[in-house]
Scaffold this motif. Structure first.
Motif, PDB file in Angstrom:
ATOM      1  N   THR A  41       4.303  18.160   1.716  1.00 28.22           N
ATOM      2  CA  THR A  41       3.282  18.285   2.748  1.00 28.22           C
ATOM      3  C   THR A  41       2.565  19.628   2.688  1.00 28.22           C
ATOM      4  O   THR A  41       1.535  19.806   3.340  1.00 28.22           O
ATOM      5  CB  THR A  41       3.913  18.098   4.138  1.00 28.22           C
ATOM      6  N   LYS A  42       3.061  20.566   1.908  1.00 32.60           N
ATOM      7  CA  LYS A  42       2.417  21.867   1.761  1.00 32.60           C
ATOM      8  C   LYS A  42       1.783  22.062   0.381  1.00 32.60           C
ATOM      9  O   LYS A  42       1.150  23.086   0.136  1.00 32.60           O
ATOM     10  CB  LYS A  42       3.437  22.987   2.007  1.00 32.60           C
ATOM     11  N   GLY A  43       1.938  21.082  -0.517  1.00 37.65           N
ATOM     12  CA  GLY A  43       1.371  21.208  -1.854  1.00 37.65           C
ATOM     13  C   GLY A  43       2.354  20.748  -2.916  1.00 37.65           C
ATOM     14  O   GLY A  43       3.426  20.219  -2.612  1.00 37.65           O
ATOM     15  N   GLN A  44       1.994  20.968  -4.169  1.00 42.96           N
ATOM     16  CA  GLN A  44       2.786  20.470  -5.291  1.00 42.96           C
ATOM     17  C   GLN A  44       3.653  21.563  -5.903  1.00 42.96           C
ATOM     18  O   GLN A  44       3.228  22.704  -6.064  1.00 42.96           O
ATOM     19  CB  GLN A  44       1.866  19.894  -6.368  1.00 42.96           C
ATOM     20  N   VAL A  45       4.872  21.174  -6.254  1.00 39.64           N
ATOM     21  CA  VAL A  45       5.815  22.063  -6.936  1.00 39.64           C
ATOM     22  C   VAL A  45       6.165  21.431  -8.272  1.00 39.64           C
ATOM     23  O   VAL A  45       6.484  20.246  -8.343  1.00 39.64           O
ATOM     24  CB  VAL A  45       7.101  22.269  -6.098  1.00 39.64           C
ATOM     25  N   LEU A  46       6.102  22.211  -9.346  1.00 40.49           N
ATOM     26  CA  LEU A  46       6.448  21.737 -10.683  1.00 40.49           C
ATOM     27  C   LEU A  46       7.695  22.471 -11.159  1.00 40.49           C
ATOM     28  O   LEU A  46       7.733  23.702 -11.165  1.00 40.49           O
ATOM     29  CB  LEU A  46       5.293  21.982 -11.660  1.00 40.49           C
ATOM     30  N   GLN A 152      30.571  31.139 -23.994  1.00 36.89           N
ATOM     31  CA  GLN A 152      30.373  30.818 -22.587  1.00 36.89           C
ATOM     32  C   GLN A 152      29.043  31.380 -22.104  1.00 36.89           C
ATOM     33  O   GLN A 152      28.639  32.485 -22.483  1.00 36.89           O
ATOM     34  CB  GLN A 152      31.516  31.397 -21.757  1.00 36.89           C
ATOM     35  N   ALA A 153      28.347  30.610 -21.250  1.00 35.23           N
ATOM     36  CA  ALA A 153      27.075  31.054 -20.677  1.00 35.23           C
ATOM     37  C   ALA A 153      26.955  30.512 -19.262  1.00 35.23           C
ATOM     38  O   ALA A 153      27.516  29.466 -18.922  1.00 35.23           O
ATOM     39  CB  ALA A 153      25.899  30.579 -21.532  1.00 35.23           C
ATOM     40  N   THR A 154      26.200  31.225 -18.432  1.00 33.73           N
ATOM     41  CA  THR A 154      26.017  30.839 -17.038  1.00 33.73           C
ATOM     42  C   THR A 154      24.559  31.016 -16.652  1.00 33.73           C
ATOM     43  O   THR A 154      23.956  32.066 -16.918  1.00 33.73           O
ATOM     44  CB  THR A 154      26.889  31.713 -16.107  1.00 33.73           C
ATOM     45  N   GLY A 155      23.983  29.998 -16.010  1.00 27.13           N
ATOM     46  CA  GLY A 155      22.631  30.120 -15.493  1.00 27.13           C
ATOM     47  C   GLY A 155      22.610  30.999 -14.260  1.00 27.13           C
ATOM     48  O   GLY A 155      23.533  30.950 -13.433  1.00 27.13           O
ATOM     49  N   LEU A 156      21.574  31.825 -14.134  1.00 26.85           N
ATOM     50  CA  LEU A 156      21.473  32.762 -13.015  1.00 26.85           C
ATOM     51  C   LEU A 156      20.446  32.287 -11.989  1.00 26.85           C
ATOM     52  O   LEU A 156      19.453  31.642 -12.332  1.00 26.85           O
ATOM     53  CB  LEU A 156      21.084  34.154 -13.524  1.00 26.85           C
ATOM     54  N   PHE A 157      20.702  32.644 -10.738  1.00 25.28           N
ATOM     55  CA  PHE A 157      19.804  32.261  -9.652  1.00 25.28           C
ATOM     56  C   PHE A 157      18.758  33.353  -9.432  1.00 25.28           C
ATOM     57  O   PHE A 157      18.919  34.240  -8.594  1.00 25.28           O
ATOM     58  CB  PHE A 157      20.596  31.972  -8.376  1.00 25.28           C
ATOM     59  N   CYS A 158      17.702  33.263 -10.209  1.00 22.25           N
ATOM     60  CA  CYS A 158      16.528  34.114 -10.021  1.00 22.25           C
ATOM     61  C   CYS A 158      15.583  33.407  -9.047  1.00 22.25           C
ATOM     62  O   CYS A 158      15.822  32.270  -8.648  1.00 22.25           O
ATOM     63  CB  CYS A 158      15.818  34.323 -11.358  1.00 22.25           C
ATOM     64  N   ALA A 159      14.508  34.056  -8.662  1.00 21.11           N
ATOM     65  CA  ALA A 159      13.507  33.404  -7.830  1.00 21.11           C
ATOM     66  C   ALA A 159      12.978  32.164  -8.552  1.00 21.11           C
ATOM     67  O   ALA A 159      12.649  32.209  -9.732  1.00 21.11           O
ATOM     68  CB  ALA A 159      12.363  34.367  -7.539  1.00 21.11           C
ATOM     69  N   GLY A 160      12.926  31.045  -7.835  1.00 21.90           N
ATOM     70  CA  GLY A 160      12.427  29.806  -8.415  1.00 21.90           C
ATOM     71  C   GLY A 160      13.463  28.958  -9.111  1.00 21.90           C
ATOM     72  O   GLY A 160      13.129  27.925  -9.691  1.00 21.90           O
ATOM     73  N   ASP A 202       4.676  29.527  -4.151  1.00 19.92           N
ATOM     74  CA  ASP A 202       3.940  29.797  -2.917  1.00 19.92           C
ATOM     75  C   ASP A 202       4.052  28.634  -1.939  1.00 19.92           C
ATOM     76  O   ASP A 202       4.079  28.834  -0.717  1.00 19.92           O
ATOM     77  CB  ASP A 202       2.474  30.096  -3.229  1.00 19.92           C
ATOM     78  N   VAL A 203       4.120  27.415  -2.474  1.00 20.12           N
ATOM     79  CA  VAL A 203       4.302  26.233  -1.628  1.00 20.12           C
ATOM     80  C   VAL A 203       5.650  26.293  -0.919  1.00 20.12           C
ATOM     81  O   VAL A 203       5.757  26.038   0.285  1.00 20.12           O
ATOM     82  CB  VAL A 203       4.193  24.943  -2.470  1.00 20.12           C
ATOM     83  N   LEU A 204       6.700  26.633  -1.663  1.00 20.26           N
ATOM     84  CA  LEU A 204       8.035  26.729  -1.078  1.00 20.26           C
ATOM     85  C   LEU A 204       8.088  27.797   0.015  1.00 20.26           C
ATOM     86  O   LEU A 204       8.734  27.604   1.053  1.00 20.26           O
ATOM     87  CB  LEU A 204       9.062  27.045  -2.167  1.00 20.26           C
ATOM     88  N   LYS A 205       7.399  28.888  -0.199  1.00 18.92           N
ATOM     89  CA  LYS A 205       7.396  29.966   0.788  1.00 18.92           C
ATOM     90  C   LYS A 205       6.614  29.593   2.046  1.00 18.92           C
ATOM     91  O   LYS A 205       6.783  30.234   3.090  1.00 18.92           O
ATOM     92  CB  LYS A 205       6.832  31.238   0.163  1.00 18.92           C
ATOM     93  N   ALA A 206       5.764  28.565   1.925  1.00 20.94           N
ATOM     94  CA  ALA A 206       4.960  28.130   3.071  1.00 20.94           C
ATOM     95  C   ALA A 206       5.637  27.038   3.892  1.00 20.94           C
ATOM     96  O   ALA A 206       5.128  26.648   4.944  1.00 20.94           O
ATOM     97  CB  ALA A 206       3.599  27.631   2.588  1.00 20.94           C
TER      98      ALA A 206
END
Length: 281
Positions: A41-46, A152-160, A202-206
């Motif tokens: 409802t605020k726009g598209q996220v890819l 061994q590898a681990t994905g990190l939680f960066c912005a997005g 920006d959509v997520l932040k809105a």
């Protein structure tokens, strides 16, 4: 006539009118089966899905998406400066799909064929990218002493970052997921990373936020995912085309240098805004 959108980091090294004059070796196109198109409802996220990091979770996301499961679901928990959570048919955070829960994929075994690109930092472990996701990993040299020739590898939680929500039990992820709007180091190694937002932060932040006193629960008036599809479900002439800068190329290198100059010695790969081109039909 197609519309071209370029991320802020890419804009520093590209002009929209000359983007396609750049060497194609500096860019890769996201495969349609890995491009998750979330209309809200605020726009598209890819989002770029990353099966090399969490193959079982990607299979679940693809299955539910092709079933139309996610259409109409609320962003039931939104915490500014942290994340937005959705994927619950009840809209309360207590529901899921009828499929069984998933075993955690908090980390994974990385081989030389995983496409890892290291980024020099001051971090104690090697850090870099697999696709658009940041990972921390043991070095390639250690592969030689492991029976499976992997590390061994681990994905990190960066912005997005796209991560799977779960209960207090590690193997309880089902259908709910969240998209971070800022770096969230406290989640590293405790939740499954399965992709990265390429466009629409920006959509997520809105999105309508929830009350801090109620742990971000939004309640009435929550924004929703109006339609969720894989790009491969959309006719080729109607779906967006997304290109991502390749490590080692000029646009990506410029983004890394900009982040390092801005942050200084504390710089990590999470500080890099990967240049992205979105071409809408």
């Amino acid at each position: 006539m197609k519309n071209l959108m370029i991320s802020a980091a890419a804009a520093a090294v590209l002009l929209a009118g000359t983007a396609h004059a750049q060497s194609t070796a500096e860019w890769r196109e996201v495969a349609a089966e890995n491009l998750w198109v979330i209309d809200t409802t605020k726009g598209q996220v890819l989002v770029e899905l990353e099966p090399r990091i969490a193959p079982n979770h990607i299979e679940r996301i693809r299955t539910l998406t092709t079933q139309g499961f996610y259409d109409g679901h609320k962003f039931h928990r939104v915490i500014p400066g942290f994340m937005a959570q959705t994927g619950d048919p009840r809209g309360t955070g207590e529901g899921g799909s009828e499929l069984p829960d998933l075993a955690a994929e908090f980390s994974f075994r990385r081989g030389r064929d995983a496409g890892f690109a290291a980024i020099p930092t001051n971090a104690p472990m090697q850090m870099g990218f697999i696709g658009s996701n940041v990972v921390v990993t043991q070095p390639d040299a250690q592969m030689m002493i492991n029976a499976d020739m992997k590390v061994q590898a681990t994905g990190l939680f960066c912005a997005g970052t796209a991560g799977m929500a779960r209960s207090g039990l590690p193997n309880s992820a089902n259908s709910q997921f969240f998209l971070t709007t800022a770096n969230a180091d406290n989640l590293n190694g405790a939740y499954t990373v399965f992709g990265r937002v390429l466009s629409g932060l920006d959509v997520l932040k809105a999105l309508k936020p929830g009350a801090e006193a109620n742990d971000g629960a939004v309640g009435e008036g929550a924004d929703v995912m109006t339609r969720v599809r894989l790009a491969s479900q959309i006719p080729a002439n109607e779906r967006p085309t997304v290109r991502v800068a390749v490590p080692g190329g000029a646009p990506f290198t410029a983004a890394v240098d900009a982040a390092r100059n801005r942050i200084g010695n504390a710089f990590t790969a999470c500080d890099v805004t990967v240049p992205v081109e979105v071409i809408n039909p």
